[in-house]
Design a protein around this motif. Structure first.
Motif, mmCIF file in Angstrom:
data_model
loop_
_atom_site.group_PDB
_atom_site.id
_atom_site.type_symbol
_atom_site.label_atom_id
_atom_site.label_comp_id
_atom_site.label_asym_id
_atom_site.label_seq_id
_atom_site.Cartn_x
_atom_site.Cartn_y
_atom_site.Cartn_z
ATOM 1 N N ASN A 29 0.949 -1.315 -0.088
ATOM 2 C CA ASN A 29 -0.034 -0.017 0.040
ATOM 3 C C ASN A 29 0.923 1.053 -0.098
ATOM 4 N N ILE A 30 1.917 1.307 0.818
ATOM 5 C CA ILE A 30 2.862 2.297 0.671
ATOM 6 C C ILE A 30 3.309 2.776 -0.475
ATOM 7 N N ASN A 31 3.796 1.623 -1.225
ATOM 8 C CA ASN A 31 4.256 1.694 -2.652
ATOM 9 C C ASN A 31 3.110 2.421 -3.595
ATOM 10 N N LYS A 32 2.065 1.778 -3.438
ATOM 11 C CA LYS A 32 0.850 2.362 -4.313
ATOM 12 C C LYS A 32 0.800 4.006 -3.953
ATOM 13 N N ILE A 33 0.694 4.388 -2.626
ATOM 14 C CA ILE A 33 0.617 5.628 -2.236
ATOM 15 C C ILE A 33 1.822 6.492 -2.790
ATOM 16 N N LYS A 34 2.777 5.854 -2.776
ATOM 17 C CA LYS A 34 4.164 6.785 -3.313
ATOM 18 C C LYS A 34 3.847 6.877 -4.729
ATOM 19 N N LYS A 35 3.307 5.789 -5.282
ATOM 20 C CA LYS A 35 3.185 6.107 -6.958
ATOM 21 C C LYS A 35 2.040 7.163 -7.081
ATOM 22 N N ILE A 36 1.050 7.163 -6.454
ATOM 23 C CA ILE A 36 0.127 8.267 -6.499
ATOM 24 C C ILE A 36 0.712 9.587 -6.278
ATOM 25 N N HIS A 37 1.712 9.579 -5.235
ATOM 26 C CA HIS A 37 2.174 11.089 -5.035
ATOM 27 C C HIS A 37 3.294 11.522 -6.132
ATOM 28 N N GLU A 38 3.943 10.474 -6.676
ATOM 29 C CA GLU A 38 4.781 10.761 -7.849
ATOM 30 C C GLU A 38 3.923 11.241 -8.942
ATOM 31 N N ASP A 39 2.798 10.588 -9.199
ATOM 32 C CA ASP A 39 1.830 10.849 -10.422
ATOM 33 C C ASP A 39 1.545 12.306 -10.303
ATOM 34 N N LEU A 40 0.919 12.689 -9.132
ATOM 35 C CA LEU A 40 0.621 13.914 -8.828
ATOM 36 C C LEU A 40 1.476 14.987 -9.043
ATOM 37 N N ASP A 66 -10.870 17.466 -9.846
ATOM 38 C CA ASP A 66 -11.680 16.461 -9.456
ATOM 39 C C ASP A 66 -10.920 15.179 -9.621
ATOM 40 N N THR A 67 -9.889 14.900 -10.808
ATOM 41 C CA THR A 67 -9.073 14.005 -10.851
ATOM 42 C C THR A 67 -8.118 13.800 -9.504
ATOM 43 N N THR A 68 -7.622 15.000 -9.229
ATOM 44 C CA THR A 68 -6.614 14.962 -7.899
ATOM 45 C C THR A 68 -7.349 14.395 -6.718
ATOM 46 N N ASP A 69 -8.700 14.844 -6.577
ATOM 47 C CA ASP A 69 -9.385 14.671 -5.601
ATOM 48 C C ASP A 69 -9.617 13.052 -5.457
ATOM 49 N N LEU A 70 -9.783 12.345 -6.570
ATOM 50 C CA LEU A 70 -10.023 11.022 -6.581
ATOM 51 C C LEU A 70 -8.875 10.358 -6.186
ATOM 52 N N LEU A 71 -7.513 10.652 -6.961
ATOM 53 C CA LEU A 71 -6.328 10.292 -6.598
ATOM 54 C C LEU A 71 -5.983 10.285 -4.749
ATOM 55 N N ILE A 72 -6.160 11.307 -4.269
ATOM 56 C CA ILE A 72 -5.924 11.497 -2.906
ATOM 57 C C ILE A 72 -6.902 10.909 -2.004
ATOM 58 N N LYS A 73 -8.242 10.444 -2.436
ATOM 59 C CA LYS A 73 -9.120 9.556 -1.921
ATOM 60 C C LYS A 73 -8.821 8.333 -1.727
ATOM 61 N N LYS A 74 -8.042 7.763 -2.921
ATOM 62 C CA LYS A 74 -7.470 6.390 -3.244
ATOM 63 C C LYS A 74 -6.402 6.256 -2.202
ATOM 64 N N ALA A 75 -5.534 7.326 -2.323
ATOM 65 C CA ALA A 75 -4.365 7.444 -1.449
ATOM 66 C C ALA A 75 -4.818 7.115 0.072
ATOM 67 N N ASN A 76 -5.662 7.872 0.656
ATOM 68 C CA ASN A 76 -6.135 7.846 1.841
ATOM 69 C C ASN A 76 -6.979 6.541 2.179
ATOM 70 N N SER A 77 -7.531 5.851 1.141
ATOM 71 C CA SER A 77 -8.007 4.682 1.596
ATOM 72 C C SER A 77 -7.171 3.602 1.689
ATOM 73 N N LEU A 78 -5.760 3.655 1.082
ATOM 74 C CA LEU A 78 -4.688 2.689 1.284
ATOM 75 C C LEU A 78 -4.041 3.135 2.679
ATOM 76 N N PHE A 79 -4.253 4.185 3.158
ATOM 77 C CA PHE A 79 -3.537 4.535 4.453
ATOM 78 C C PHE A 79 -4.313 3.824 5.568
ATOM 79 N N LYS A 80 -5.717 3.507 5.274
ATOM 80 C CA LYS A 80 -6.653 3.028 6.254
ATOM 81 C C LYS A 80 -6.417 1.770 6.355
ATOM 82 N N GLU A 81 -6.113 0.879 5.370
ATOM 83 C CA GLU A 81 -6.048 -0.562 5.296
ATOM 84 C C GLU A 81 -4.946 -0.902 6.163
ATOM 85 N N GLU A 82 -5.212 -1.707 7.030
ATOM 86 C CA GLU A 82 -4.183 -2.402 8.013
ATOM 87 C C GLU A 82 -2.974 -3.239 7.461
ATOM 88 N N LYS A 83 -1.940 -3.446 8.068
ATOM 89 C CA LYS A 83 -0.940 -4.246 7.872
ATOM 90 C C LYS A 83 -1.271 -5.689 8.119
#
Length: 83
Positions: A29-40, A66-83
């Protein structure tokens, strides 16, 4: 504040959350979040290069936001998933 400044702030906030996450989040998940950050970051570079493009219409700016908001929303959902 421009749309791009708002996106830059959201991107920076996401970067801080990544730093604070440590080992609490699943590495996949952290790798996916980092990818979203890089994409932004990449998208901002393209969108802000107004010297080589026509100015954006209001509807385009709304779509970008709106696109940015969707990406941020996805990243935030990945933060909430537990290890």
């Amino acid at each position: 504040m421009s749309v791009f400044d708002a996106i830059e702030n959201k991107k920076n906030h996401l970067g801080k959350k990544i730093e604070e996450a440590g080992n609490v989040i699943d590495p996949n998940n952290i790798n996916k979040i980092k990818k979203i950050h890089e994409d932004l970051d990449n998208m901002l570079g393209i969108w802000k290069d107004v010297d080589k493009t026509a100015p954006f219409k209001e509807e385009d700016l709304r779509a970008i936001s709106d696109t940015t908001d969707l990406l941020i929303k996805k990243a935030n959902s990945l933060f909430k998933e537990e290890k």
